[in-house]
Scaffold this active site. Sequence first.
Site, PDB file in Angstrom:
ATOM      1  N   ARG A  93      44.621  31.053  51.957  1.00  0.00           N
ATOM      2  CA  ARG A  93      45.386  32.205  52.429  1.00  0.00           C
ATOM      3  C   ARG A  93      45.897  31.996  53.856  1.00  0.00           C
ATOM      4  NH1 ARG A  93      45.052  35.734  48.590  1.00  0.00           N
ATOM      5  NH2 ARG A  93      46.256  37.233  49.786  1.00  0.00           N
ATOM      6  N   ARG A  94      46.149  30.749  54.212  1.00  0.00           N
ATOM      7  CA  ARG A  94      46.667  30.455  55.549  1.00  0.00           C
ATOM      8  C   ARG A  94      47.923  29.581  55.488  1.00  0.00           C
ATOM      9  NH1 ARG A  94      41.425  28.353  58.709  1.00  0.00           N
ATOM     10  NH2 ARG A  94      43.038  27.702  60.188  1.00  0.00           N
ATOM     11  N   GLY A  95      48.475  29.398  54.302  1.00  0.00           N
ATOM     12  CA  GLY A  95      49.720  28.647  54.173  1.00  0.00           C
ATOM     13  C   GLY A  95      49.548  27.182  53.857  1.00  0.00           C
ATOM     14  N   TYR A  96      48.298  26.694  53.758  1.00  0.00           N
ATOM     15  CA  TYR A  96      48.090  25.270  53.524  1.00  0.00           C
ATOM     16  C   TYR A  96      48.397  24.866  52.080  1.00  0.00           C
ATOM     17  CZ  TYR A  96      45.812  25.131  58.087  1.00  0.00           C
ATOM     18  OH  TYR A  96      45.555  25.204  59.434  1.00  0.00           O
ATOM     19  N   GLY A  97      48.278  25.801  51.156  1.00  0.00           N
ATOM     20  CA  GLY A  97      48.571  25.485  49.757  1.00  0.00           C
ATOM     21  C   GLY A  97      50.000  25.021  49.563  1.00  0.00           C
ATOM     22  N   GLU A 152      50.757  17.674  37.285  1.00  0.00           N
ATOM     23  CA  GLU A 152      50.127  17.403  36.006  1.00  0.00           C
ATOM     24  C   GLU A 152      49.589  18.693  35.414  1.00  0.00           C
ATOM     25  OE1 GLU A 152      46.515  14.589  35.389  1.00  0.00           O
ATOM     26  OE2 GLU A 152      48.310  13.333  35.435  1.00  0.00           O
TER      27      GLU A 152
END
Length: 513
Positions: free
Chosen positions: A378-382, A403
């Site tokens: 929830r900090r934008g790293y995704g 995949e």
Amino acid sequence: MAEVGEIIEGCRLPVLRRNQDNEDEWPLAEILSVKDISGRKLFYVHYIDFNKRLDEWVTHERLDLKKIQFPKKEAKTPTKNGLPGSRPGSPEREVPASAQASGKTLPIPVQITLRFNLPKEREAIPGGEPDQPLSSSSCLQPNHRSTKRKVEVVSPATPVPSETAPASVFPQNGSARRAVAAQPGRKRKSNCLGTDEDSQDSSDGIPSAPRMTGSLVSDRSHDDIVTRMKNIECIELGRHRLKPWYFSPYPQELTTLPVLYLCEFCLKYGRSLKCLQRHLTKCDLRHPPGNEIYRKGTISFFEIDGRKNKSYSQNLCLLAKCFLDHKTLYYDTDPFLFYVMTEYDCKGFHIVGYFSKEKESTEDYNVACILTLPPYQRRGYGKLLIEFSYELSKVEGKTGTPEKPLSDLGLLSYRSYWSQTILEILMGLKSESGERPQITINEISEITSIKKEDVISTLQYLNLINYYKGQYILTLSEDIVDGHERAMLKRLLRIDSKCLHFTPKDWSKRGKW
């Protein structure tokens, strides 16, 4: 009313739990295991229709024994294909029989001309620059790596134009149509868990993120009771303590420990804090092994070869499996590359998340597994991990796709990234000679490196494709435009291609990886 001593594995009954609003609720749960500690019975429960990450040990005080359902004796029925242990086919993984029988594939439009105009006040929209963790997986690889992968088929929600059908796009008043309306043929879960990706994902014109209390993802990854239960109580990784969500095949002797200690730089595990402290005096790593191929500010990416750094890669997979349920862990890391994202401070480079990819992929997969660790979600790293994977594809001159299957949180993250990236392209187009701007699916795919099938499915998901006066058009409503602008304002972390120092290798010419 049943007695506590009568409760056995397989029983179902309501269990008291607190939801995200800190309110008591009594969802139906299944007893997976019973244990006795100092004369006190504990019950491991799985909440029906909730994600397995919410499974937990409870005492009998939280069980509603008045509504207990005892397991029924299973009737002897022939197993599927006569093979012991066969499971019913999953509708999400199997190709429709009709399509298989005919040998045909679903029509995918490749050359679609998309023409559209935006409201006058929005013709010049400043490009937003600026996302949380993601939980999808590593040498965690799908159960059938060497065999033919099954295809996830999703029925089109909107008409799919033919390969050469022209399309135009018109703006709509925000009150005329909401961003995405559920339609027959589109798979949409009503109750999905959403803690992995960014909270702002819901503001770019797509449905809001699923609730925090679980999802309808079925427990089909494993049949045996051992792998259905979390086996690690707690993991200490650097300054963080992590509560695992799922089973991970760490050595059996470590599963009884209250805390498993990991070196945050080499990811080796120890039985106690003293073991970890002794290890740290010998471990000279302050960053993941491998080459640093990207750095901007405090964010770095390291490329790790699964063959050259086998021990680190296997330890990374063991850690990732604690938070990934839909992949199978293999110890052969040789065919994989791992890209580890880190955050730098005075003590070193701390792991934030990673993704892996096959060195050679015949299906154009640019990600095998992807995960952002819970403390960094929830900090934008995704989205940053996803964006980086596509940046590598651009350098390689390829289009890519993750995949399958994706986890519930992984699918949320990818849907959000695809939507924002494609809308950013569409809204940045300029009209020529007073005509509406035009772009093809191929052009969108080449610009973004997103595979054509993912571009089309995203346009359908956003409900942008419409048929108007004999041609296909893309309609950008006010809600879509406003939602996209709000989402981009919150997306502060972006990949800067100028900071990437990466030279792709041709693994097909290297024989053994």
